[in-house]
Design a protein around this motif. Structure first.
Motif, mmCIF file in Angstrom:
data_model
loop_
_atom_site.group_PDB
_atom_site.id
_atom_site.type_symbol
_atom_site.label_atom_id
_atom_site.label_comp_id
_atom_site.label_asym_id
_atom_site.label_seq_id
_atom_site.Cartn_x
_atom_site.Cartn_y
_atom_site.Cartn_z
ATOM 1 N N LYS A 127 -33.894 44.011 58.744
ATOM 2 C CA LYS A 127 -35.293 43.818 59.149
ATOM 3 C C LYS A 127 -35.716 44.869 60.174
ATOM 4 C CE LYS A 127 -38.457 40.184 60.714
ATOM 5 N NZ LYS A 127 -38.550 38.761 61.156
ATOM 6 N N THR A 177 -32.561 51.046 49.893
ATOM 7 C CA THR A 177 -31.505 50.340 50.624
ATOM 8 C C THR A 177 -30.424 49.801 49.700
ATOM 9 O OG1 THR A 177 -32.561 48.149 50.496
ATOM 10 C CG2 THR A 177 -33.237 49.598 52.302
ATOM 11 N N TYR A 218 -33.487 41.353 52.136
ATOM 12 C CA TYR A 218 -34.264 41.644 53.344
ATOM 13 C C TYR A 218 -35.152 40.482 53.783
ATOM 14 C CZ TYR A 218 -38.315 42.337 50.281
ATOM 15 O OH TYR A 218 -39.334 42.152 49.381
ATOM 16 N N SER A 221 -36.132 48.205 58.366
ATOM 17 C CA SER A 221 -37.338 48.218 57.538
ATOM 18 C C SER A 221 -38.592 48.335 58.401
ATOM 19 C CB SER A 221 -37.402 46.970 56.661
ATOM 20 O OG SER A 221 -37.519 45.797 57.438
ATOM 21 N N GLU A 274 -43.661 52.787 53.197
ATOM 22 C CA GLU A 274 -42.953 51.864 54.072
ATOM 23 C C GLU A 274 -41.450 52.080 53.970
ATOM 24 O OE1 GLU A 274 -44.580 47.902 54.304
ATOM 25 O OE2 GLU A 274 -46.393 48.568 53.266
ATOM 26 N N TRP A 275 -40.711 51.032 53.762
ATOM 27 C CA TRP A 275 -39.262 51.231 53.784
ATOM 28 C C TRP A 275 -38.663 51.273 52.399
ATOM 29 C CZ3 TRP A 275 -36.051 47.127 52.161
ATOM 30 C CH2 TRP A 275 -36.703 45.916 51.945
ATOM 31 N N PRO A 310 -37.546 49.033 49.340
ATOM 32 C CA PRO A 310 -36.262 48.342 49.127
ATOM 33 C C PRO A 310 -35.300 49.080 48.215
ATOM 34 C CG PRO A 310 -38.104 46.815 48.907
ATOM 35 C CD PRO A 310 -38.694 48.186 49.013
#
Length: 514
Positions: A385, A405, A159, A388, A399-400, A402
């Motif tokens: 990006k 993903t 990312y 995210s 948040e996203w 990691p």
């Protein structure tokens, strides 16, 4: 990755049954049904006491076609274990156990001392642990261990920049090419529909007229496929922590998962702010975690126990225990040491000087299985990006993340086809089916279980608590849940529509009584 069309991949169930009968005619002829309480019908499976266990469990393998569209071609082995019914006179039949993953061995789960089902179910069924094709005691997918490690490292930083994303593509390409070279043609035949076909072969080999199955997490895809392909061979089917194979966009896949993490974090933060036993009692847990996140992203967060840098990926990995209230005190204490820069009073001992050597080649199935079941086609770092950024705006605490993903990024640069592309589950012609969902499941999120139940016309039983999958209980055993599931598995009693069982977790408390 260009998926095959459904017409190319999905053969009619009648033809599939004919293929199975031909493939298994010599190994396990089908004979007349027997009543409950009798021994299983004639089977030629050569059961032997399993090695490396003191438990009374038998192991065996059966042969199935490597490629089910070519039943007379090359064959592979499927590994099984059997724990016989504790009360033979009351035996109902066989229950197939799929542990999920991808990459968790059903054979090892059934062989272990930990109970993976209730005693009532153990008493009434021969429990059959399955190693899905490619895994463990089945014919294995083999991959270079160094390439597996490099691909995992590349996913964790993809990312950050387009250069990192390009490096990920190269690492995944190299890994999939290597696995195919070391494994052979099996590498391209490990999707969840292949596993469902193998499960039908297992039913035939066991000599069962109809079969009971339970699948957990990723293993629910295979039992969903079985219900579609062989509805008349289903006696009972339970999916716990269900995948929703109708999800086709990366955003929809990630949104609900990160949303579950955010919900669980907020529950943790509210508890911690108000509970004297929590390390952040009376403080603003959300604000403190936000500061930790910013320090991790800037490279300024250090583990006081080791002196190592803690990046955003590692921080989110450390924080996964917010999903389990039993560990809320522990994770708060860990985060406080990171925040204060102080070592825990009981610093864990250093690892032994000599670690077991990692084998040069290992059994690694995750990439092949996931990429043959899902086609998300993430093209570049800009897309990652953008995803995210949207997730971070919607879920400002976690948040996203990691870690959520990783499965999607596994297929960037994968050299192969999505042979079992996304489609809604169907289960026409089956008896009543039962699915189980945890309200706070952070991996196979509750809305996925809701969607799968709607698609299949199944009854959904809800646990209002935490953890990934429920049955037969994590830190608690809910009589409400287990009575409903056992009643269905044993007596085919369908739980009441809308049954929802209250959470029994107590934050910071482990090993609670049921």
């Amino acid at each position: 990755m260009k998926p095959q069309s459904l017409a190319e991949k999905r053969l009619p169930a009648g033809r599939l049954t004919a293929l199975l009968a031909g493939a298994l005619m010599v190994a396990a002829p089908v004979v007349a049904a027997t009543p409950a309480g009798a021994e299983a019908r004639t089977s030629t499976i050569d059961w032997q006491q399993c090695k490396d266990t003191q438990e009374k469990v038998e192991c065996a393998t059966i042969k199935v076609p490597l490629d089910w569209s070519r039943p007379n071609g090359q064959s592979i082995e499927i590994g099984l274990s059997r724990r016989k019914a504790g009360k033979p006179a009351a035996r109902i039949g066989s229950l197939l156990f799929n542990a999920g993953g991808p990459g968790i061995s059903g054979v090892e789960e059934v062989n272990g001392k930990r109970k993976v089902l209730t005693q009532d179910v153990y008493d009434r069924f021969d429990v059959i642990g399955i190693d899905p094709r490619g895994l463990n005691t089945s014919t294995q997918i083999k991959c270079d261990s160094d390439l597996v490690k490099k691909a995992a490292a590349a996913r964790s930083v993809a990312y950050l920049s387009q250069a990192n994303f390009s490096a990920l593509r190269r690492a995944n390409t190299k890994l999939s090419n290597n696995c195919r070279k070391l494994t052979g043609p099996l590498y391209d035949h490990v999707n969840s529909r292949d596993v469902a076909l193998d499960n039908e072969a297992i039913r035939v080999a066991l000599g069962e007229d109809k079969i009971t199955q339970i699948g957990f997490s990723y293993g629910t895809l295979a039992i969903q496929a079985y219900a579609e392909l062989f509805p008349k061979r289903v006696r009972a089917l339970v999916g716990d922590g269900n995948m929703d194979h109708s999800v086709t966009s990366p955003w929809n896949f990630l949104d609900l998962q990160v949303g579950a993490l955010e919900t669980n974090f907020n529950a943790f933060a509210d508890w911690c702010d108000k509970t004297s036993g929590c390390a952040f009692y009376g403080k603003d847990t959300r604000k403190i975690y936000g500061e930790l996140s910013e320090k991790a992203k800037s490279g300024d967060l250090v583990d006081p126990s080791t002196g190592d840098k803690v990046d955003f990926v590692k921080l989110t990995s450390i924080s996964q225990n917010i999903n389990l209230p039993a560990f809320w005190k522990d994770i708060a204490a860990t985060l406080k040491h990171l925040y204060d820069g102080t070592k825990p009073q009981e610093t864990p001992p250093p690892p032994p000087a000599t670690q077991p050597a990692t084998p040069k080649v290992q059994n690694y199935v995750s990439q092949a299985v996931f990429c043959q079941d899902w086609d998300f086609d993430i093209k570049n770092q800009a897309e990652v990006k953008s995803l995210s950024a949207r997730l971070a705006e919607k879920y400002p605490n976690m948040e996203w993340n990691p870690n959520t993903t990783e499965s999607l990024l596994t297929c960037v640069g994968y050299q192969g086809k999505t042979t079992n592309p996304q489609a809604p589950a169907t289960a026409k012609g089956t008896p009543p089916l039962v699915l189980v969902g945890n309200l706070h499941d952070f991996a196979t999120v509750y809305p996925w279980s809701q969607a799968a139940a709607k698609q299949m016309g199944a009854t959904l039983v809800t646990y209002e608590g935490y953890g990934h999958t429920y049955y037969p209980g994590n830190f608690t055993q809910s009589k409400c849940m287990n009575d409903a599931i056992d009643g269905y598995l044993i007596d085919l009693k369908v739980p009441a529509k809308g049954l929802s069982c209250p959470s029994l977790e107590v934050p910071g408390e482990k090993d609670l009584p049921g």
